[in-house]
Design a protein around this motif. Structure first.
Motif, PDB file in Angstrom:
ATOM      1  N   UNK A 156       0.843  -1.195   0.000  1.00 27.24           N
ATOM      2  CA  UNK A 156       0.000   0.000   0.000  1.00 27.24           C
ATOM      3  C   UNK A 156       0.879   1.246   0.000  1.00 27.24           C
ATOM      4  N   UNK A 157       0.312   2.347  -0.456  1.00 26.40           N
ATOM      5  CA  UNK A 157       0.994   3.635  -0.420  1.00 26.40           C
ATOM      6  C   UNK A 157       0.192   4.570   0.477  1.00 26.40           C
ATOM      7  N   UNK A 158       0.870   5.216   1.376  1.00 27.56           N
ATOM      8  CA  UNK A 158       0.189   6.101   2.321  1.00 27.56           C
ATOM      9  C   UNK A 158       1.059   7.311   2.632  1.00 27.56           C
ATOM     10  N   UNK A 159       0.397   8.414   2.943  1.00 30.86           N
ATOM     11  CA  UNK A 159       1.131   9.607   3.394  1.00 30.86           C
ATOM     12  C   UNK A 159       1.283   9.623   4.909  1.00 30.86           C
ATOM     13  N   UNK A 160       0.611   8.682   5.586  1.00 26.36           N
ATOM     14  CA  UNK A 160       0.646   8.652   7.046  1.00 26.36           C
ATOM     15  C   UNK A 160       1.311   7.357   7.506  1.00 26.36           C
ATOM     16  N   UNK A 161       2.572   7.448   7.868  1.00 29.66           N
ATOM     17  CA  UNK A 161       3.301   6.297   8.401  1.00 29.66           C
ATOM     18  C   UNK A 161       4.081   6.795   9.614  1.00 29.66           C
ATOM     19  N   UNK A 162       3.520   6.542  10.792  1.00 33.42           N
ATOM     20  CA  UNK A 162       4.059   7.102  12.026  1.00 33.42           C
ATOM     21  C   UNK A 162       4.959   6.101  12.738  1.00 33.42           C
ATOM     22  N   UNK A 163       6.069   6.589  13.269  1.00 28.80           N
ATOM     23  CA  UNK A 163       6.998   5.753  14.017  1.00 28.80           C
ATOM     24  C   UNK A 163       7.384   6.460  15.323  1.00 28.80           C
ATOM     25  N   UNK A 164       6.515   6.398  16.316  1.00 28.63           N
ATOM     26  CA  UNK A 164       6.803   7.055  17.598  1.00 28.63           C
ATOM     27  C   UNK A 164       7.999   6.416  18.292  1.00 28.63           C
ATOM     28  N   UNK A 165       8.717   7.223  19.070  1.00 28.03           N
ATOM     29  CA  UNK A 165       9.896   6.747  19.785  1.00 28.03           C
ATOM     30  C   UNK A 165       9.650   6.558  21.278  1.00 28.03           C
TER      31      UNK A 165
END
Length: 541
Positions: A109-118
Protein backbone atom coordinates in the motif's frame (compact mmCIF):
# COMPACT_ATOMS: atom_id res chain seq x y z
CA UNK A 1 -6.32 28.13 -27.64
CA UNK A 2 -7.60 28.14 -31.25
CA UNK A 3 -8.77 31.39 -32.84
CA UNK A 4 -12.56 31.60 -33.52
CA UNK A 5 -12.15 31.85 -37.30
CA UNK A 6 -9.90 28.80 -37.48
CA UNK A 7 -12.32 26.90 -35.26
CA UNK A 8 -15.27 27.85 -37.49
CA UNK A 9 -13.47 26.75 -40.66
CA UNK A 10 -12.45 23.47 -39.04
CA UNK A 11 -16.00 22.76 -37.95
CA UNK A 12 -17.42 23.56 -41.43
CA UNK A 13 -14.86 21.30 -43.13
CA UNK A 14 -15.68 18.49 -40.71
CA UNK A 15 -19.43 18.76 -41.30
CA UNK A 16 -18.99 19.00 -45.07
CA UNK A 17 -16.94 15.82 -45.05
CA UNK A 18 -19.59 14.00 -43.01
CA UNK A 19 -22.35 15.25 -45.35
CA UNK A 20 -20.43 14.12 -48.46
CA UNK A 21 -19.75 10.73 -46.97
CA UNK A 22 -23.44 10.31 -46.12
CA UNK A 23 -24.51 11.23 -49.70
CA UNK A 24 -21.97 9.05 -51.51
CA UNK A 25 -22.01 6.11 -49.17
CA UNK A 26 -25.52 5.62 -47.77
CA UNK A 27 -25.88 2.97 -45.09
CA UNK A 28 -28.12 2.23 -42.11
CA UNK A 29 -25.51 3.61 -39.75
CA UNK A 30 -25.51 6.97 -41.52
CA UNK A 31 -28.95 7.61 -40.06
CA UNK A 32 -27.27 8.08 -36.74
CA UNK A 33 -25.50 11.15 -38.15
CA UNK A 34 -28.66 12.84 -39.45
CA UNK A 35 -29.58 16.00 -37.54
CA UNK A 36 -32.91 15.86 -35.77
CA UNK A 37 -33.95 19.43 -36.66
CA UNK A 38 -36.45 19.96 -39.49
CA UNK A 39 -34.33 22.78 -40.94
CA UNK A 40 -31.93 20.17 -42.27
CA UNK A 41 -34.64 18.58 -44.42
CA UNK A 42 -35.80 21.94 -45.62
CA UNK A 43 -32.32 22.73 -46.83
CA UNK A 44 -32.75 20.03 -49.43
CA UNK A 45 -29.21 18.77 -49.12
CA UNK A 46 -27.77 22.21 -49.83
CA UNK A 47 -25.57 21.99 -46.67
CA UNK A 48 -25.77 22.15 -42.90
CA UNK A 49 -27.64 25.00 -41.24
CA UNK A 50 -26.07 27.60 -38.94
CA UNK A 51 -27.74 25.93 -35.96
CA UNK A 52 -26.08 22.64 -36.82
CA UNK A 53 -22.72 24.30 -37.23
CA UNK A 54 -23.02 25.95 -33.85
CA UNK A 55 -24.00 22.64 -32.23
CA UNK A 56 -21.11 20.65 -33.66
CA UNK A 57 -18.70 23.49 -33.09
CA UNK A 58 -19.80 23.44 -29.44
CA UNK A 59 -19.13 19.69 -29.23
CA UNK A 60 -15.70 20.18 -30.75
CA UNK A 61 -14.79 23.00 -28.35
CA UNK A 62 -16.01 20.93 -25.39
CA UNK A 63 -13.90 17.96 -26.45
CA UNK A 64 -10.86 20.15 -27.00
CA UNK A 65 -11.36 21.84 -23.62
CA UNK A 66 -11.53 18.48 -21.83
CA UNK A 67 -8.29 17.41 -23.48
CA UNK A 68 -6.49 20.63 -22.54
CA UNK A 69 -7.77 20.43 -18.95
CA UNK A 70 -6.63 16.82 -18.63
CA UNK A 71 -3.21 17.67 -20.05
CA UNK A 72 -2.51 20.55 -17.66
CA UNK A 73 -4.03 18.92 -14.56
CA UNK A 74 -2.14 15.61 -14.92
CA UNK A 75 0.47 15.50 -12.05
CA UNK A 76 3.76 15.45 -13.92
CA UNK A 77 7.12 16.24 -12.32
CA UNK A 78 8.39 19.85 -12.56
CA UNK A 79 10.97 19.02 -15.24
CA UNK A 80 8.24 17.63 -17.49
CA UNK A 81 6.30 20.89 -17.80
CA UNK A 82 6.90 21.23 -21.53
CA UNK A 83 6.76 17.55 -22.42
CA UNK A 84 3.87 15.99 -24.28
CA UNK A 85 1.42 13.96 -22.25
CA UNK A 86 1.82 10.21 -22.65
CA UNK A 87 -1.24 8.01 -22.39
CA UNK A 88 -1.31 5.02 -19.99
CA UNK A 89 1.58 6.25 -17.87
CA UNK A 90 1.31 6.34 -14.08
CA UNK A 91 1.98 9.63 -12.40
CA UNK A 92 5.14 9.58 -10.24
CA UNK A 93 4.67 9.07 -6.51
CA UNK A 94 4.99 12.21 -4.40
CA UNK A 95 8.05 12.39 -2.17
CA UNK A 96 5.96 12.12 0.99
CA UNK A 97 4.18 8.92 -0.06
CA UNK A 98 5.42 5.79 1.74
CA UNK A 99 5.34 2.40 0.02
CA UNK A 100 4.82 -0.35 2.62
CA UNK A 101 4.70 -4.07 1.80
CA UNK A 102 4.65 -7.33 3.71
CA UNK A 103 7.51 -9.84 3.72
CA UNK A 104 6.10 -12.11 0.99
CA UNK A 105 5.43 -9.18 -1.33
CA UNK A 106 1.78 -10.24 -1.60
CA UNK A 107 0.42 -6.90 -0.36
CA UNK A 108 1.61 -3.33 -0.80
CA UNK A 109 0.00 0.00 0.00
CA UNK A 110 0.99 3.63 -0.42
CA UNK A 111 0.19 6.10 2.32
CA UNK A 112 1.13 9.61 3.39
CA UNK A 113 0.65 8.65 7.05
CA UNK A 114 3.30 6.30 8.40
CA UNK A 115 4.06 7.10 12.03
CA UNK A 116 7.00 5.75 14.02
CA UNK A 117 6.80 7.05 17.60
CA UNK A 118 9.90 6.75 19.79
CA UNK A 119 8.19 6.88 23.17
CA UNK A 120 4.88 6.30 24.89
CA UNK A 121 4.26 10.05 24.89
CA UNK A 122 4.82 10.19 21.12
CA UNK A 123 2.41 7.30 20.60
CA UNK A 124 -0.25 8.89 22.80
CA UNK A 125 0.08 12.16 20.87
CA UNK A 126 -0.19 10.35 17.51
CA UNK A 127 -3.32 8.45 18.53
CA UNK A 128 -4.93 11.57 20.00
CA UNK A 129 -4.12 13.60 16.89
CA UNK A 130 -5.66 10.96 14.63
CA UNK A 131 -8.73 10.84 16.87
CA UNK A 132 -9.14 14.64 16.80
CA UNK A 133 -8.84 14.71 13.00
CA UNK A 134 -11.16 11.68 12.62
CA UNK A 135 -8.34 9.98 10.77
CA UNK A 136 -7.91 6.23 10.83
CA UNK A 137 -4.57 4.65 11.65
CA UNK A 138 -3.78 0.99 12.04
CA UNK A 139 -0.97 -0.64 14.05
CA UNK A 140 1.46 -2.50 11.77
CA UNK A 141 4.24 -4.78 13.00
CA UNK A 142 7.09 -6.42 11.11
CA UNK A 143 4.95 -7.19 8.04
CA UNK A 144 5.52 -10.94 8.24
CA UNK A 145 1.87 -11.92 7.85
CA UNK A 146 1.01 -13.22 4.36
CA UNK A 147 -2.23 -11.24 4.41
CA UNK A 148 -0.64 -7.90 5.31
CA UNK A 149 -3.08 -7.54 8.20
CA UNK A 150 -1.69 -4.21 9.37
CA UNK A 151 -1.50 -2.50 5.97
CA UNK A 152 -3.94 0.25 5.06
CA UNK A 153 -3.87 3.31 2.82
CA UNK A 154 -5.57 5.41 5.50
CA UNK A 155 -2.46 5.41 7.68
CA UNK A 156 -0.29 3.21 9.89
CA UNK A 157 1.61 3.43 13.15
CA UNK A 158 4.68 1.25 13.58
CA UNK A 159 6.37 0.72 16.95
CA UNK A 160 9.75 -0.51 15.69
CA UNK A 161 11.48 2.39 17.49
CA UNK A 162 9.77 1.43 20.76
CA UNK A 163 11.77 -1.76 21.27
CA UNK A 164 13.17 -1.58 24.80
CA UNK A 165 13.14 -4.09 27.64
CA UNK A 166 11.70 -2.03 30.50
CA UNK A 167 11.88 -4.40 33.46
CA UNK A 168 12.87 -8.00 34.25
CA UNK A 169 11.71 -9.70 37.43
CA UNK A 170 13.97 -12.73 37.75
CA UNK A 171 12.17 -14.11 40.77
CA UNK A 172 8.66 -13.87 39.29
CA UNK A 173 10.05 -14.81 35.85
CA UNK A 174 8.33 -11.89 34.13
CA UNK A 175 9.48 -9.26 31.66
CA UNK A 176 7.92 -5.92 30.71
CA UNK A 177 8.74 -4.67 27.22
CA UNK A 178 7.72 -2.07 24.69
CA UNK A 179 5.50 -3.69 22.08
CA UNK A 180 7.81 -2.92 19.14
CA UNK A 181 10.60 -5.22 20.34
CA UNK A 182 11.16 -8.25 18.11
CA UNK A 183 11.04 -11.77 19.48
CA UNK A 184 14.69 -12.34 18.57
CA UNK A 185 15.74 -9.17 20.43
CA UNK A 186 13.76 -10.13 23.51
CA UNK A 187 15.15 -13.67 23.62
CA UNK A 188 18.70 -12.34 23.39
CA UNK A 189 18.01 -9.84 26.20
CA UNK A 190 16.56 -12.56 28.44
CA UNK A 191 19.62 -14.80 28.14
CA UNK A 192 21.59 -12.92 30.79
CA UNK A 193 18.69 -13.48 33.20
CA UNK A 194 18.52 -17.21 32.36
CA UNK A 195 14.96 -16.78 31.13
CA UNK A 196 13.15 -17.36 27.83
CA UNK A 197 9.66 -17.45 26.35
CA UNK A 198 7.47 -20.47 26.90
CA UNK A 199 6.88 -21.17 23.21
CA UNK A 200 7.76 -19.82 19.79
CA UNK A 201 6.35 -19.58 16.29
CA UNK A 202 8.50 -20.83 13.40
CA UNK A 203 10.35 -17.54 12.95
CA UNK A 204 11.68 -14.88 15.34
CA UNK A 205 11.24 -11.54 13.57
CA UNK A 206 7.73 -10.66 14.76
CA UNK A 207 7.20 -7.68 17.02
CA UNK A 208 5.79 -8.70 20.39
CA UNK A 209 2.71 -6.53 19.90
CA UNK A 210 1.97 -8.17 16.56
CA UNK A 211 2.58 -11.79 17.55
CA UNK A 212 0.24 -11.38 20.52
CA UNK A 213 -2.52 -9.41 18.81
CA UNK A 214 -3.01 -11.91 15.93
CA UNK A 215 -3.06 -14.97 18.21
CA UNK A 216 0.11 -16.58 16.88
CA UNK A 217 1.21 -19.94 18.26
CA UNK A 218 3.92 -22.55 18.47
CA UNK A 219 3.30 -26.26 18.98
CA UNK A 220 2.65 -28.46 21.99
CA UNK A 221 -0.69 -29.86 23.13
CA UNK A 222 -0.04 -28.66 26.69
CA UNK A 223 1.13 -25.21 25.62
CA UNK A 224 -1.36 -22.44 24.72
CA UNK A 225 -1.03 -19.84 21.93
CA UNK A 226 1.42 -17.04 22.61
CA UNK A 227 -1.22 -14.53 23.76
CA UNK A 228 -1.64 -16.64 26.91
CA UNK A 229 1.87 -15.59 27.98
CA UNK A 230 0.59 -12.00 28.44
CA UNK A 231 -0.30 -11.20 32.05
CA UNK A 232 -0.80 -7.43 31.66
CA UNK A 233 -0.62 -4.80 28.94
CA UNK A 234 -0.78 -1.05 28.32
CA UNK A 235 -3.20 0.01 25.60
CA UNK A 236 -3.31 3.48 23.98
CA UNK A 237 -6.91 4.12 22.95
CA UNK A 238 -8.46 6.96 20.92
CA UNK A 239 -11.19 7.95 23.38
CA UNK A 240 -10.02 6.72 26.79
CA UNK A 241 -6.33 7.53 26.56
CA UNK A 242 -3.81 5.03 27.92
CA UNK A 243 -5.29 2.22 29.98
CA UNK A 244 -3.65 -0.66 31.81
CA UNK A 245 -5.25 -4.08 31.57
CA UNK A 246 -4.57 -7.27 33.50
CA UNK A 247 -6.23 -10.50 34.51
CA UNK A 248 -6.88 -9.09 37.99
CA UNK A 249 -8.10 -5.55 37.23
CA UNK A 250 -10.52 -6.04 34.34
CA UNK A 251 -10.45 -9.65 33.12
CA UNK A 252 -13.30 -9.28 30.60
CA UNK A 253 -11.70 -6.38 28.75
CA UNK A 254 -8.23 -7.89 29.18
CA UNK A 255 -9.19 -11.19 27.50
CA UNK A 256 -10.89 -9.27 24.71
CA UNK A 257 -8.00 -6.88 24.05
CA UNK A 258 -5.18 -9.42 24.44
CA UNK A 259 -5.86 -10.89 21.01
CA UNK A 260 -7.61 -7.83 19.60
CA UNK A 261 -5.98 -7.15 16.19
CA UNK A 262 -5.31 -3.57 17.30
CA UNK A 263 -9.03 -2.83 17.03
CA UNK A 264 -9.38 -1.49 20.59
CA UNK A 265 -6.19 0.56 20.58
CA UNK A 266 -2.44 0.34 20.04
CA UNK A 267 -0.59 -2.02 22.36
CA UNK A 268 2.28 0.02 23.82
CA UNK A 269 3.69 -2.25 26.54
CA UNK A 270 3.34 -5.92 27.40
CA UNK A 271 4.26 -7.92 30.49
CA UNK A 272 5.00 -11.56 29.68
CA UNK A 273 5.29 -14.65 31.81
CA UNK A 274 8.62 -16.34 31.06
CA UNK A 275 10.17 -19.70 31.93
CA UNK A 276 13.66 -20.87 32.82
CA UNK A 277 15.99 -20.97 29.85
CA UNK A 278 16.31 -24.61 28.81
CA UNK A 279 17.75 -26.94 26.21
CA UNK A 280 15.71 -29.26 24.03
CA UNK A 281 16.44 -32.49 22.23
CA UNK A 282 14.80 -32.58 18.82
CA UNK A 283 14.05 -35.97 17.27
CA UNK A 284 13.15 -35.92 13.57
CA UNK A 285 12.04 -39.10 11.81
CA UNK A 286 9.90 -40.21 8.89
CA UNK A 287 6.65 -42.08 9.43
CA UNK A 288 3.47 -42.90 7.51
CA UNK A 289 -0.29 -42.59 8.00
CA UNK A 290 -0.77 -46.01 9.60
CA UNK A 291 2.01 -45.46 12.13
CA UNK A 292 0.72 -41.99 12.90
CA UNK A 293 -2.76 -43.35 13.68
CA UNK A 294 -1.32 -45.97 16.01
CA UNK A 295 0.87 -43.57 17.98
CA UNK A 296 -0.85 -40.20 17.70
CA UNK A 297 -2.48 -40.07 21.16
CA UNK A 298 0.69 -41.22 22.87
CA UNK A 299 2.89 -38.74 21.00
CA UNK A 300 0.60 -35.81 21.86
CA UNK A 301 0.68 -36.74 25.55
CA UNK A 302 4.35 -37.70 25.87
CA UNK A 303 6.07 -34.86 23.99
CA UNK A 304 6.34 -31.26 25.06
CA UNK A 305 6.43 -30.15 21.42
CA UNK A 306 5.35 -32.20 18.41
CA UNK A 307 4.43 -31.41 14.82
CA UNK A 308 3.81 -33.31 11.58
CA UNK A 309 4.96 -32.28 8.13
CA UNK A 310 2.71 -33.98 5.57
CA UNK A 311 4.06 -34.31 2.03
CA UNK A 312 1.30 -34.40 -0.63
CA UNK A 313 1.30 -37.21 -3.23
CA UNK A 314 3.57 -39.37 -1.02
CA UNK A 315 3.05 -41.66 1.96
CA UNK A 316 5.66 -39.70 3.94
CA UNK A 317 4.93 -37.87 7.17
CA UNK A 318 7.82 -36.10 8.91
CA UNK A 319 7.48 -36.20 12.69
CA UNK A 320 9.35 -33.64 14.80
CA UNK A 321 9.36 -34.16 18.57
CA UNK A 322 11.08 -31.86 21.07
CA UNK A 323 11.61 -32.45 24.79
CA UNK A 324 13.77 -31.05 27.59
CA UNK A 325 17.27 -32.47 27.63
CA UNK A 326 16.82 -33.80 31.15
CA UNK A 327 14.13 -36.18 29.90
CA UNK A 328 16.64 -37.97 27.68
CA UNK A 329 19.35 -40.21 29.06
CA UNK A 330 21.38 -41.27 26.03
CA UNK A 331 19.99 -39.67 22.86
CA UNK A 332 21.66 -40.79 19.64
CA UNK A 333 22.85 -37.53 18.15
CA UNK A 334 24.61 -38.87 15.08
CA UNK A 335 22.60 -39.01 11.84
CA UNK A 336 23.06 -41.88 9.44
CA UNK A 337 23.68 -39.54 6.50
CA UNK A 338 25.59 -36.29 6.24
CA UNK A 339 24.12 -33.01 5.07
CA UNK A 340 25.49 -33.38 1.53
CA UNK A 341 24.16 -36.91 1.23
CA UNK A 342 20.71 -35.78 2.33
CA UNK A 343 20.69 -33.00 -0.26
CA UNK A 344 22.16 -34.98 -3.15
CA UNK A 345 18.85 -36.34 -4.43
CA UNK A 346 17.42 -32.80 -4.54
CA UNK A 347 20.52 -31.48 -6.34
CA UNK A 348 20.29 -34.26 -8.91
CA UNK A 349 16.65 -33.44 -9.57
CA UNK A 350 17.56 -29.78 -9.99
CA UNK A 351 20.28 -30.55 -12.53
CA UNK A 352 17.97 -32.90 -14.47
CA UNK A 353 15.18 -30.33 -14.43
CA UNK A 354 17.50 -27.63 -15.79
CA UNK A 355 18.23 -29.86 -18.77
CA UNK A 356 14.57 -30.73 -19.25
CA UNK A 357 13.48 -27.10 -19.23
CA UNK A 358 16.61 -26.02 -21.15
CA UNK A 359 17.59 -23.47 -18.55
CA UNK A 360 21.15 -22.21 -18.39
CA UNK A 361 22.56 -21.19 -15.03
CA UNK A 362 24.22 -17.78 -15.09
CA UNK A 363 27.79 -17.37 -13.92
CA UNK A 364 26.71 -15.00 -11.17
CA UNK A 365 24.39 -17.58 -9.59
CA UNK A 366 25.46 -19.54 -6.54
CA UNK A 367 26.87 -23.01 -6.91
CA UNK A 368 24.12 -25.52 -6.11
CA UNK A 369 26.40 -27.06 -3.47
CA UNK A 370 26.05 -23.82 -1.50
CA UNK A 371 22.24 -23.81 -1.55
CA UNK A 372 20.11 -24.96 1.36
CA UNK A 373 17.23 -27.35 0.91
CA UNK A 374 14.60 -24.58 0.88
CA UNK A 375 16.63 -22.59 -1.68
CA UNK A 376 16.88 -25.64 -3.93
CA UNK A 377 13.14 -26.25 -3.59
CA UNK A 378 12.39 -22.64 -4.58
CA UNK A 379 14.60 -22.93 -7.66
CA UNK A 380 12.96 -26.21 -8.65
CA UNK A 381 9.47 -24.82 -8.24
CA UNK A 382 10.35 -21.69 -10.23
CA UNK A 383 10.91 -23.84 -13.31
CA UNK A 384 7.25 -24.91 -13.52
CA UNK A 385 5.37 -24.13 -10.28
CA UNK A 386 1.88 -25.16 -11.41
CA UNK A 387 2.78 -28.37 -13.23
CA UNK A 388 1.38 -31.08 -10.96
CA UNK A 389 3.77 -33.78 -12.19
CA UNK A 390 6.75 -31.51 -11.67
CA UNK A 391 5.56 -30.61 -8.15
CA UNK A 392 5.08 -34.30 -7.33
CA UNK A 393 8.71 -35.00 -8.27
CA UNK A 394 9.83 -32.16 -6.00
CA UNK A 395 7.69 -33.54 -3.15
CA UNK A 396 9.19 -36.99 -3.65
CA UNK A 397 12.68 -35.47 -3.53
CA UNK A 398 11.70 -33.67 -0.31
CA UNK A 399 10.51 -36.95 1.20
CA UNK A 400 13.88 -38.50 0.36
CA UNK A 401 15.66 -35.52 1.89
CA UNK A 402 13.83 -36.01 5.18
CA UNK A 403 14.51 -39.77 5.20
CA UNK A 404 18.20 -38.97 5.06
CA UNK A 405 17.89 -36.22 7.67
CA UNK A 406 16.52 -38.41 10.45
CA UNK A 407 18.22 -38.08 13.78
CA UNK A 408 18.64 -35.96 16.88
CA UNK A 409 20.00 -32.53 17.62
CA UNK A 410 20.32 -30.55 20.83
CA UNK A 411 20.12 -26.81 21.44
CA UNK A 412 18.45 -23.99 23.30
CA UNK A 413 14.67 -23.92 22.94
CA UNK A 414 14.59 -20.70 20.89
CA UNK A 415 17.00 -22.29 18.38
CA UNK A 416 15.42 -25.73 18.20
CA UNK A 417 11.83 -24.56 17.77
CA UNK A 418 12.69 -22.40 14.75
CA UNK A 419 11.85 -23.70 11.29
CA UNK A 420 13.09 -22.64 7.86
CA UNK A 421 9.81 -21.90 6.09
CA UNK A 422 11.41 -21.11 2.74
CA UNK A 423 11.02 -18.01 0.59
CA UNK A 424 8.05 -15.81 -0.23
CA UNK A 425 4.77 -17.67 -0.05
CA UNK A 426 1.02 -17.76 0.25
CA UNK A 427 -0.23 -19.54 3.38
CA UNK A 428 -3.65 -20.36 4.74
CA UNK A 429 -3.79 -21.80 8.25
CA UNK A 430 -6.82 -22.99 10.15
CA UNK A 431 -7.48 -23.97 13.74
CA UNK A 432 -10.11 -26.45 14.90
CA UNK A 433 -10.93 -28.42 18.08
CA UNK A 434 -9.33 -31.86 18.43
CA UNK A 435 -10.88 -33.12 21.66
CA UNK A 436 -9.04 -33.05 24.97
CA UNK A 437 -5.54 -34.09 25.93
CA UNK A 438 -6.77 -37.18 27.84
CA UNK A 439 -9.15 -38.04 24.97
CA UNK A 440 -8.10 -36.70 21.56
CA UNK A 441 -10.96 -36.89 19.07
CA UNK A 442 -8.68 -37.93 16.17
CA UNK A 443 -10.53 -35.41 13.99
CA UNK A 444 -7.15 -33.78 13.37
CA UNK A 445 -6.02 -36.84 11.42
CA UNK A 446 -9.41 -37.16 9.70
CA UNK A 447 -9.02 -33.61 8.44
CA UNK A 448 -5.63 -34.34 6.92
CA UNK A 449 -6.96 -37.49 5.26
CA UNK A 450 -9.83 -35.53 3.70
CA UNK A 451 -7.47 -32.76 2.63
CA UNK A 452 -5.09 -35.20 0.92
CA UNK A 453 -7.99 -36.80 -0.94
CA UNK A 454 -9.16 -33.36 -2.03
CA UNK A 455 -5.69 -32.50 -3.34
CA UNK A 456 -5.49 -35.70 -5.36
CA UNK A 457 -9.05 -35.63 -6.73
CA UNK A 458 -8.74 -31.98 -7.80
CA UNK A 459 -5.16 -32.50 -9.10
CA UNK A 460 -3.88 -29.53 -7.12
CA UNK A 461 -0.14 -28.83 -7.60
CA UNK A 462 0.28 -28.72 -3.83
CA UNK A 463 3.90 -28.38 -2.62
CA UNK A 464 5.17 -29.60 0.74
CA UNK A 465 4.88 -29.39 3.59
CA UNK A 466 1.38 -29.23 4.96
CA UNK A 467 2.32 -28.36 8.52
CA UNK A 468 0.20 -29.61 11.43
CA UNK A 469 0.68 -28.40 15.00
CA UNK A 470 -1.26 -28.43 18.28
CA UNK A 471 -1.88 -26.07 21.18
CA UNK A 472 -3.90 -25.95 24.35
CA UNK A 473 -6.83 -23.53 24.56
CA UNK A 474 -6.69 -19.76 24.97
CA UNK A 475 -8.91 -17.62 27.19
CA UNK A 476 -8.66 -14.72 24.72
CA UNK A 477 -12.12 -14.33 23.24
CA UNK A 478 -10.92 -13.65 19.70
CA UNK A 479 -8.32 -16.39 19.58
CA UNK A 480 -9.07 -19.14 17.03
CA UNK A 481 -8.33 -21.55 19.92
CA UNK A 482 -10.64 -19.77 22.35
CA UNK A 483 -12.26 -22.15 24.82
CA UNK A 484 -13.18 -22.45 28.47
CA UNK A 485 -12.41 -26.17 28.58
CA UNK A 486 -9.32 -26.71 30.69
CA UNK A 487 -8.10 -29.77 28.76
CA UNK A 488 -9.27 -28.75 25.27
CA UNK A 489 -6.69 -29.03 22.52
CA UNK A 490 -6.68 -27.53 19.05
CA UNK A 491 -5.02 -28.53 15.81
CA UNK A 492 -3.53 -25.97 13.43
CA UNK A 493 -3.06 -26.94 9.76
CA UNK A 494 -1.38 -24.77 7.15
CA UNK A 495 -1.42 -25.16 3.36
CA UNK A 496 1.12 -23.34 1.25
CA UNK A 497 2.18 -22.27 -2.22
CA UNK A 498 5.55 -20.64 -2.78
CA UNK A 499 6.28 -17.52 -4.84
CA UNK A 500 9.76 -18.49 -6.08
CA UNK A 501 9.95 -15.89 -8.85
CA UNK A 502 9.57 -12.14 -9.29
CA UNK A 503 7.92 -12.55 -12.70
CA UNK A 504 4.57 -10.74 -12.34
CA UNK A 505 2.66 -13.07 -14.67
CA UNK A 506 3.91 -16.20 -12.94
CA UNK A 507 3.18 -14.79 -9.47
CA UNK A 508 -0.36 -13.92 -10.59
CA UNK A 509 -0.94 -17.46 -11.85
CA UNK A 510 0.39 -18.98 -8.61
CA UNK A 511 -1.81 -16.61 -6.60
CA UNK A 512 -4.92 -17.63 -8.55
CA UNK A 513 -4.11 -21.32 -8.14
CA UNK A 514 -3.51 -20.89 -4.42
CA UNK A 515 -6.84 -19.19 -3.84
CA UNK A 516 -8.59 -21.91 -5.80
CA UNK A 517 -6.83 -24.45 -3.52
CA UNK A 518 -7.85 -22.51 -0.41
CA UNK A 519 -11.44 -22.08 -1.63
CA UNK A 520 -11.81 -25.83 -2.16
CA UNK A 521 -10.56 -26.53 1.36
CA UNK A 522 -12.85 -23.87 2.79
CA UNK A 523 -16.03 -24.98 1.02
CA UNK A 524 -15.47 -28.72 1.40
CA UNK A 525 -13.88 -29.04 4.85
CA UNK A 526 -13.87 -26.04 7.17
CA UNK A 527 -17.48 -26.07 8.29
CA UNK A 528 -17.43 -29.83 8.85
CA UNK A 529 -14.51 -29.48 11.27
CA UNK A 530 -15.59 -26.16 12.88
CA UNK A 531 -12.41 -24.56 11.62
CA UNK A 532 -11.43 -20.90 11.94
CA UNK A 533 -8.67 -19.28 9.93
CA UNK A 534 -5.63 -17.78 11.63
CA UNK A 535 -6.05 -13.98 11.86
CA UNK A 536 -2.68 -13.38 10.19
CA UNK A 537 -3.62 -15.61 7.23
CA UNK A 538 -7.20 -14.54 6.40
CA UNK A 539 -7.52 -13.11 2.89
CA UNK A 540 -10.47 -10.95 1.86
CA UNK A 541 -10.93 -11.09 -1.92
Amino acid sequence: MLRPLSLGRSARLLLSSLHSARTLNPSPTSDLLRPLSSSSSAAGGSGPSDAELRKYAGYFVLLLGCGVATYYSFPLPPDAKHKKAQIFRYAPLPDDLHAVSNWSGTHEVHTRVFLQPESLADLEAAVQDAHDKRQRIRPVGSGLSPNGIGLTRAGMVNLSLMDKVLEVDRQAKTVRVQAGIRVSQLVDALKEHELTLQNFASIREQQIGGIVQVGAHGTGARLPPIDEQVISMKLVTPAKGTIELSREKDPDLFYLARCGLGSLGVVAEVTLQCVERHELVEHTFVSNVNEIKKNHKKWLADNKHVKYLWIPYTDTVVVVQCNPLSKWKTPKFKSKYGKDEALQHVRDLYCDSLKKYRVEVGKDELDIDQLSFTELRDKLLALDPLNKDHVIKINQAEAEYWRKSEGYRIGWSDEILGFDCGGQQWVSEICFPAGTLPKPSMKDLDYIEDLMQLIQSEKIPAPAPIEQRWTAHSKSLMSPASSSGQDDIFSWVGIIMYLPTMDARQRKEITEEFFSYRHLAQTRLWDEYSAYEHWAKIEVR
